[in-house]
Design a protein around this motif. Structure first.
Motif: not given
Length: 302
Positions: A84-99
């Protein structure tokens, strides 16, 4: 019988603990879930679950089947998601927690390059040294440092994290360079308050002494503060090389007792599940894998 659906019903019942909760998760009826389990047991010729009025219990055969079924379903979901990813561009808000210290020192180039490769993905980076609840607090990914214990979360190891014991040349000239772990009991210790006490037990034993309220300690929940204090000659510090490496390379800190170096920890990307993994999450995990090098660039000071 749809064997995949029956297998999924069985795994969900085990994970949820009851037929009713499993039916809610699968958006179906408890009767259909029970039918799937019965059909699966008939097909396999073994009993998978012992049922009581209150609880279900895995049989020995059920326990073995559960482990394999989980992996089969995970592999199927991964395969379908990747297609499915081959047909879907990565998009949207990516929420990351980091030290905090790791993110300040090392995350900006990573995120900049990632957004160049995936311009439709926005980044919300939150810095915190506490262990956030990914699901409850709405994070897609958390970067964590340590020796991760078993949990329901998925963890991908990104890089080794090396801890070194060090002090400034001026401090060592004034107070002497420890040659054995027991020599540490006569020195000032700059302690990170979130440090896992089983990381280098011999070192911690002598640094902390017999008194947990040792007046020779300086304690902080931020590694950068402790490194700057060590550079200023305040004492001996045990910190990861992703914080201390630059100061060691510049001669501002000197590694001591290298033979007592604790076992390496790890930097991990942690996320909630493999199933229906969003393209933005999968793209980030694939991108960060290997980004820091092997060994990581912050360890190239010797």
């Amino acid at each position: 019988m749809d064997r995949i659906e029956a297998m999924r019903a069985f795994v969900t019942v085990v994970n949820e603990g009851t037929f009713t909760r499993a039916a809610d998760r699968l958006d179906t009826s408890p009767q259909l879930v029970s039918k799937y389990i019965s059909q699966l047991e008939t097909h396999l010729g073994v009993r998978l679950l012992n049922r009581t009025t209150r609880r279900i219990h895995l049989t020995e055969a059920g326990s073995q089947y559960f482990q394999r079924a989980q992996q089969v379903l995970s592999d199927i979901d991964d395969m379908e998601n990747q297609l499915g990813d081959l047909q879907t561009e990565a998009q949207g808000l990516l929420r990351i927690s980091a030290p905090v210290s790791f993110a300040i020192r090392h995350m900006a180039p990573l995120l900049s390059e990632f957004q160049k490769a995936h311009p439709a993905v926005g980044i919300d980076l939150q810095l915190n040294d506490r262990k956030v609840d990914i699901v409850e607090e709405g994070f897609d990914i958390a970067l964590r440092i340590g020796r991760l214990k078993s949990s329901s979360l998925i963890a991908k190891r990104l890089a080794p994290v090396r801890l070194v014991l060090c002090a400034s040349p001026a401090y060592l000239e004034q107070y002497g360079t420890p040659e054995r772990p027991e020599d540490l009991r006569d020195h000032r210790y700059l302690r990170y308050s979130y440090m896992d006490m089983d990381a280098g037990p011999s070192v911690h034993k002598w640094l902390q002494g017999n008194d947990r309220n040792n007046t020779r300690e300086m304690i902080s929940n931020n590694g950068d503060v402790l490194i700057k204090a060590a550079i200023a000659g305040a004492g001996i510090v045990l910190q990861p090389t992703f914080i201390a490496g630059a100061a060691i390379r510049e001669g501002k800190l000197k590694v001591i007792l290298p033979e007592q170096e604790p076992e390496h920890m790890g930097l991990y990307a942690v996320y909630a599940h493999r199933q229906l993994l969003a393209s933005k999450v999968r793209s980030f995990i694939d991108f960060v894998d290997g980004f820091f090098g092997e060994p990581p660039y912050w360890d190239r000071f010797e």
